[in-house]
Design a protein around this motif. Structure first.
Motif, PDB file in Angstrom:
ATOM      1  N   ALA A 461      98.342 -61.953 -28.505  1.00  0.00           N
ATOM      2  CA  ALA A 461      99.449 -62.873 -28.256  1.00  0.00           C
ATOM      3  C   ALA A 461     100.004 -63.305 -29.614  1.00  0.00           C
ATOM      4  O   ALA A 461      99.341 -63.135 -30.648  1.00  0.00           O
ATOM      5  CB  ALA A 461      98.972 -64.086 -27.448  1.00  0.00           C
ATOM      6  N   PRO A 462     101.218 -63.872 -29.662  1.00  0.00           N
ATOM      7  CA  PRO A 462     101.824 -64.257 -30.936  1.00  0.00           C
ATOM      8  C   PRO A 462     101.218 -65.526 -31.520  1.00  0.00           C
ATOM      9  O   PRO A 462     101.860 -66.584 -31.616  1.00  0.00           O
ATOM     10  CB  PRO A 462     103.307 -64.430 -30.576  1.00  0.00           C
ATOM     11  CG  PRO A 462     103.310 -64.789 -29.138  1.00  0.00           C
ATOM     12  CD  PRO A 462     102.168 -64.034 -28.538  1.00  0.00           C
ATOM     13  N   SER A 463      99.957 -65.424 -31.922  1.00  0.00           N
ATOM     14  CA  SER A 463      99.245 -66.567 -32.473  1.00  0.00           C
ATOM     15  C   SER A 463      98.083 -66.065 -33.325  1.00  0.00           C
ATOM     16  O   SER A 463      97.391 -65.114 -32.939  1.00  0.00           O
ATOM     17  CB  SER A 463      98.716 -67.466 -31.349  1.00  0.00           C
ATOM     18  OG  SER A 463      97.800 -68.413 -31.854  1.00  0.00           O
ATOM     19  N   GLU A 464      97.854 -66.724 -34.452  1.00  0.00           N
ATOM     20  CA  GLU A 464      96.724 -66.358 -35.317  1.00  0.00           C
ATOM     21  C   GLU A 464      95.392 -66.603 -34.634  1.00  0.00           C
ATOM     22  O   GLU A 464      94.376 -65.994 -34.996  1.00  0.00           O
ATOM     23  CB  GLU A 464      96.782 -67.157 -36.626  1.00  0.00           C
ATOM     24  CG  GLU A 464      97.944 -66.805 -37.535  1.00  0.00           C
ATOM     25  CD  GLU A 464      97.698 -65.557 -38.359  1.00  0.00           C
ATOM     26  OE1 GLU A 464      96.687 -64.874 -38.107  1.00  0.00           O
ATOM     27  OE2 GLU A 464      98.511 -65.255 -39.254  1.00  0.00           O
ATOM     28  N   THR A 465      95.368 -67.500 -33.649  1.00  0.00           N
ATOM     29  CA  THR A 465      94.118 -67.804 -32.959  1.00  0.00           C
ATOM     30  C   THR A 465      93.863 -66.894 -31.765  1.00  0.00           C
ATOM     31  O   THR A 465      92.780 -66.948 -31.170  1.00  0.00           O
ATOM     32  CB  THR A 465      94.112 -69.269 -32.492  1.00  0.00           C
ATOM     33  OG1 THR A 465      95.203 -69.469 -31.593  1.00  0.00           O
ATOM     34  CG2 THR A 465      94.254 -70.205 -33.681  1.00  0.00           C
ATOM     35  N   ALA A 466      94.850 -66.084 -31.385  1.00  0.00           N
ATOM     36  CA  ALA A 466      94.654 -65.157 -30.269  1.00  0.00           C
ATOM     37  C   ALA A 466      93.675 -64.065 -30.661  1.00  0.00           C
ATOM     38  O   ALA A 466      93.602 -63.661 -31.830  1.00  0.00           O
ATOM     39  CB  ALA A 466      95.992 -64.539 -29.859  1.00  0.00           C
ATOM     40  N   PRO A 467      92.881 -63.557 -29.725  1.00  0.00           N
ATOM     41  CA  PRO A 467      91.935 -62.486 -30.051  1.00  0.00           C
ATOM     42  C   PRO A 467      92.659 -61.255 -30.581  1.00  0.00           C
ATOM     43  O   PRO A 467      93.836 -61.021 -30.304  1.00  0.00           O
ATOM     44  CB  PRO A 467      91.259 -62.189 -28.708  1.00  0.00           C
ATOM     45  CG  PRO A 467      91.505 -63.394 -27.866  1.00  0.00           C
ATOM     46  CD  PRO A 467      92.814 -63.958 -28.308  1.00  0.00           C
ATOM     47  N   LEU A 468      91.933 -60.453 -31.329  1.00  0.00           N
ATOM     48  CA  LEU A 468      92.464 -59.171 -31.758  1.00  0.00           C
ATOM     49  C   LEU A 468      92.524 -58.229 -30.562  1.00  0.00           C
ATOM     50  O   LEU A 468      91.734 -58.350 -29.619  1.00  0.00           O
ATOM     51  CB  LEU A 468      91.583 -58.560 -32.853  1.00  0.00           C
ATOM     52  CG  LEU A 468      91.474 -59.356 -34.157  1.00  0.00           C
ATOM     53  CD1 LEU A 468      90.521 -58.652 -35.126  1.00  0.00           C
ATOM     54  CD2 LEU A 468      92.834 -59.554 -34.810  1.00  0.00           C
ATOM     55  N   VAL A 469      93.460 -57.287 -30.598  1.00  0.00           N
ATOM     56  CA  VAL A 469      93.579 -56.342 -29.486  1.00  0.00           C
ATOM     57  C   VAL A 469      92.328 -55.473 -29.408  1.00  0.00           C
ATOM     58  O   VAL A 469      91.643 -55.231 -30.403  1.00  0.00           O
ATOM     59  CB  VAL A 469      94.836 -55.458 -29.621  1.00  0.00           C
ATOM     60  CG1 VAL A 469      96.094 -56.299 -29.595  1.00  0.00           C
ATOM     61  CG2 VAL A 469      94.778 -54.609 -30.886  1.00  0.00           C
ATOM     62  N   ASN A 470      92.063 -55.002 -28.209  1.00  0.00           N
ATOM     63  CA  ASN A 470      90.943 -54.087 -27.992  1.00  0.00           C
ATOM     64  C   ASN A 470      91.389 -52.647 -28.181  1.00  0.00           C
ATOM     65  O   ASN A 470      92.514 -52.282 -27.857  1.00  0.00           O
ATOM     66  CB  ASN A 470      90.382 -54.258 -26.581  1.00  0.00           C
ATOM     67  CG  ASN A 470      89.412 -53.150 -26.189  1.00  0.00           C
ATOM     68  OD1 ASN A 470      89.730 -52.295 -25.373  1.00  0.00           O
ATOM     69  ND2 ASN A 470      88.251 -53.148 -26.820  1.00  0.00           N
ATOM     70  N   ASP A 471      90.502 -51.832 -28.732  1.00  0.00           N
ATOM     71  CA  ASP A 471      90.687 -50.383 -28.769  1.00  0.00           C
ATOM     72  C   ASP A 471      89.722 -49.812 -27.739  1.00  0.00           C
ATOM     73  O   ASP A 471      88.507 -49.764 -27.966  1.00  0.00           O
ATOM     74  CB  ASP A 471      90.383 -49.843 -30.169  1.00  0.00           C
ATOM     75  CG  ASP A 471      90.560 -48.331 -30.280  1.00  0.00           C
ATOM     76  OD1 ASP A 471      90.670 -47.663 -29.235  1.00  0.00           O
ATOM     77  OD2 ASP A 471      90.572 -47.822 -31.416  1.00  0.00           O
ATOM     78  N   ILE A 472      90.260 -49.375 -26.594  1.00  0.00           N
ATOM     79  CA  ILE A 472      89.404 -48.935 -25.499  1.00  0.00           C
ATOM     80  C   ILE A 472      88.571 -47.711 -25.877  1.00  0.00           C
ATOM     81  O   ILE A 472      87.509 -47.463 -25.304  1.00  0.00           O
ATOM     82  CB  ILE A 472      90.245 -48.660 -24.239  1.00  0.00           C
ATOM     83  CG1 ILE A 472      89.354 -48.559 -23.009  1.00  0.00           C
ATOM     84  CG2 ILE A 472      91.111 -47.416 -24.412  1.00  0.00           C
ATOM     85  CD1 ILE A 472      90.127 -48.486 -21.714  1.00  0.00           C
ATOM     86  N   GLY A 473      89.038 -46.957 -26.873  1.00  0.00           N
ATOM     87  CA  GLY A 473      88.269 -45.807 -27.313  1.00  0.00           C
ATOM     88  C   GLY A 473      87.027 -46.194 -28.091  1.00  0.00           C
ATOM     89  O   GLY A 473      86.056 -45.443 -28.150  1.00  0.00           O
ATOM     90  N   ARG A 474      87.050 -47.373 -28.693  1.00  0.00           N
ATOM     91  CA  ARG A 474      85.889 -47.868 -29.439  1.00  0.00           C
ATOM     92  C   ARG A 474      85.026 -48.795 -28.599  1.00  0.00           C
ATOM     93  O   ARG A 474      83.825 -48.900 -28.819  1.00  0.00           O
ATOM     94  CB  ARG A 474      86.353 -48.595 -30.705  1.00  0.00           C
ATOM     95  CG  ARG A 474      87.009 -47.697 -31.739  1.00  0.00           C
ATOM     96  CD  ARG A 474      87.530 -48.496 -32.925  1.00  0.00           C
ATOM     97  NE  ARG A 474      86.476 -49.291 -33.554  1.00  0.00           N
ATOM     98  CZ  ARG A 474      85.636 -48.834 -34.467  1.00  0.00           C
ATOM     99  NH1 ARG A 474      85.704 -47.567 -34.862  1.00  0.00           N
ATOM    100  NH2 ARG A 474      84.723 -49.614 -34.999  1.00  0.00           N
TER     101      ARG A 474
END
Length: 637
Positions: A461-474
């Motif tokens: 989400a557009p926020s520094e506190t939002a989680p980082l995106v997931n890489d489903i391959g990892r």
């Protein structure tokens, strides 16, 4: 390819090495902290110029060509200290036993002991020359002045800078005339163009452009020898190269090593150059490349001086990318260093040698100078869903792609367009882009220190506190990516182009591995720039377009006796409504069959070419391939 090559991915095992911290701020010779004074390095150049009678432009240009004025803590197995890159030829292996291979490395190749000579000339202890910026720059000036005096050439800080060509060439440390001249030409180009930057340790240094006529004929006074390469070395003039062949050997039992014979670029075509780092010292790396039971790649570059060892001719296929399709179409360059320690190993001489070699090879094989064709090992996709998580992440977050492409003569700022809105290229800068990176020693979270980085993080989400995106391959369970040094799952890397998903205020979202990833991108300090180009979308009626890790032919293209290679879509979802930037619309569709040692084996060492068409797309940190039949290409606005 033999089982040995199929199971292994690269000379670098990418085991995270324990780094020493980023070089501590050096202390000036009067005991004051130089680290708190951004102008201290500039003053040190001025003082050394006056003390030793070396034109300041010459002194600063030599330093820039060696280190870009950074205070390096010692590169490779032979040192390379401070802004003047003073080499300690008696150091031995500073990192022996790290990375791959625990056997003692052989003695380093002969190197000029510029650190020892500088100590003799200045009367300063070697410890000061390693750690003190004023002492180090004085040492570099003393070496230049001593060479100028020995050659009977005019001295003095006010002498014509062009009269110092031989002394500058000698500062290269090379015994080969064309290599020394190439270094001098680099330094004089800096004088002509000027330079200004803030160094990694916060020092501001500038060199105002000036007109100078280098006296290139002076290099003959040094008595250097003309290069005489043994073996089929393929390197440009001015590059210090040697032939260290990789063995093609029958190991028995149907196995062989450590590469495959081919007839490139006729078949397969050479389309890419892959940038690796070794995760081992230079000497250990050469032992691996010459081991018939291991792997081979095309070139290895040494950190301390940019020296190049070539192992394979371009016609043959190395086993370096972890993706057989990419192996077949690429030339692999291994750079001595450890990805988690960044600038401690990625030296300016190595960057410059690498760029000179890549420019030459790109011209020879008609390879575009962009990040869709000159890319890192970390950008290469896995060939099947099961392979994705185990793919490598070198050269890592500390490789300076922006500087590297400047050296290639193809700056990443090219083809930008202020009016474009559909595509952006990540360009956060390097020196001032200090993202949080953790676990550089594999155990301690805060072991990475503050180092310049080549990426921006992507959030959900557009926020520094939002989680980082997931890489489903990892991480198939959907957990957020992390800041660990080896985790590329949420990193949008400098130089890569992505399709914009949406914008909110100072934030931009891009399509990344099937999800929207947000990064801070304010107009006042943008982390990305608009660019021209094209993107792909799934064809009308398709819920999603499959993405692949290789561009193999359709089943009907395979002749009798050659098994059809299955195409397994990767786990990423390229759904309707998403779009991805196009990297290459001319991807070769083929499968190079090489599974036996003998090139005379029927149906072996044969390139199977198909009619199906693929495009390379910028899917995430790694690229991927899509079938032309599954997507439409749209010109970006």
């Amino acid at each position: 390819m033999a089982a040995l090559g199929a199971l292994a991915a690269v000379a670098a095992g990418m085991a995270v090495a324990s780094p020493s911290a980023q070089a501590a701020d050096p202390t000036s010779s009067n005991g004051a902290s130089a680290g708190s004074d951004p102008a201290s390095r500039e003053r040190a150049f001025a003082a050394a110029s006056a003390e030793y009678g070396v034109p300041r432009t010459v002194l600063e240009a030599v330093s820039y060509a060696q280190t870009r004025w950074d205070f390096n803590p010692g590169h490779s197995t032979s040192g390379g200290y401070g802004p003047m890159h003073l080499v300690d030829a008696n150091l031995g292996s500073a990192a022996e036993g790290r990375g791959l291979g625990d056997a003692p490395a052989p003695a380093p190749a002969p190197a000029a002991d510029t650190l020892g000579r500088a100590a003799t000339l200045t009367g300063l202890p070697e410890a000061a020359l390693r750690t003190d910026e004023r002492a180090n720059i004085r040492g570099g000036a003393a070496l230049l002045a001593a060479t100028q005096k020995r050659l009977g050439l005019p001295t003095g800080a006010s002498t014509d800078a062009g009269q110092w060509y031989a002394a500058v060439a000698d500062a290269s440390g090379s015994t080969e005339q064309d290599v020394a001249s190439a270094f001098a030409d680099d330094a004089y180009s800096v004088i002509a163009s000027g330079a200004s930057r803030r160094t990694v340790d916060g020092k501001q240094v500038s060199l105002v452009p000036s007109s100078v006529k280098p006296q290139a004929a002076q290099v003959g006074r040094l008595g250097l020898h003309k290069k005489q390469n043994a073996g089929p070395v393929d390197c440009p003039p001015g590059l210090d190269c040697e032939w260290v062949p990789a063995p093609y050997q029958d190991l028995g039992g149907g196995d062989y090593g450590n590469h495959d014979l081919a007839n490139r670029p006729t078949a397969p075509k050479i389309t890419n150059i892959v940038i690796h780092n070794t995760e081992a010292t230079y000497d250990t790396t050469l032992k691996l490349a010459t081991d018939p039971t291991y792997l081979a790649w095309n070139y290895t570059l040494r950190s301390s001086d940019g020296h190049v060892a070539q192992h394979l001719q371009a016609k043959d296929v190395g086993w370096h990318a972890g993706n057989w399709y990419i192996n077949g179409h690429s030339i692999g360059l291994e750079h001595e260093g450890f990805a988690a320690t960044g600038a401690q190993w990625f030296s300016e001489p190595m960057y410059r040698s690498s760029a000179r070699l890549v420019r030459y090879l790109a011209k020879e094989y008609d390879i575009p100078l962009d990040m869709q064709h000159i890319f890192g090992h970390d950008q290469i996709p896995g060939v099947t869903p099961a392979n994705v998580a185990g793919m490598h992440w070198d050269p890592g977050p500390y490789w300076n792609w922006e500087h590297y492409f400047q050296l290639l003569g193809a700056p990443l700022q090219s083809h930008t367009s202020g009016a474009a809105k559909d595509l952006v290229r990540i360009l956060p800068g390097f020196e001032d882009n200090r993202q949080t990176v953790t676990y550089c020693d594999g155990a301690v979270a805060d072991s990475c220190g503050s180092q310049p980085t080549n990426f921006v993080y992507l959030h959900t989400a557009p926020s520094e506190t939002a989680p980082l995106v997931n890489d489903i391959g990892r991480n198939s369970k959907g957990a957020p990516s992390t800041t660990s040094v080896s985790d590329i799952g949420a990193r949008a890397q400098a130089g890569l182009t992505f399709a914009v998903a949406e914008r909110q205020g100072d934030w931009t979202a891009i399509w990344f591995n099937g999800v929207e990833g947000w990064f801070l991108n304010p107009a006042s300090a943008p982390a990305a720039v608009p660019v021209k180009g094209s993107y792909v979308v799934p064809k009308a009626g398709l819920a999603k377009a499959p993405v692949y890790g290789r561009a193999y032919p359709e089943a009907s293209a395979y002749p009798a006796g050659i098994p059809v290679q299955a195409l397994a879509p990767l786990q990423y979802s390229f759904a309707a409504g998403q779009r991805y930037a196009v990297g290459d619309l001319t991807v070769p569709t083929d499968y190079y069959r090489a599974v036996t040692f003998s090139p005379d084996t029927p149906n072996d060492h044969l390139d199977v070419v198909g009619q199906d068409r693929y495009y390379q797309i910028s899917l995430g940190h790694r690229f991927a391939f899509v079938r032309a039949a599954d997507v439409d290409v749209v010109k970006a606005q």
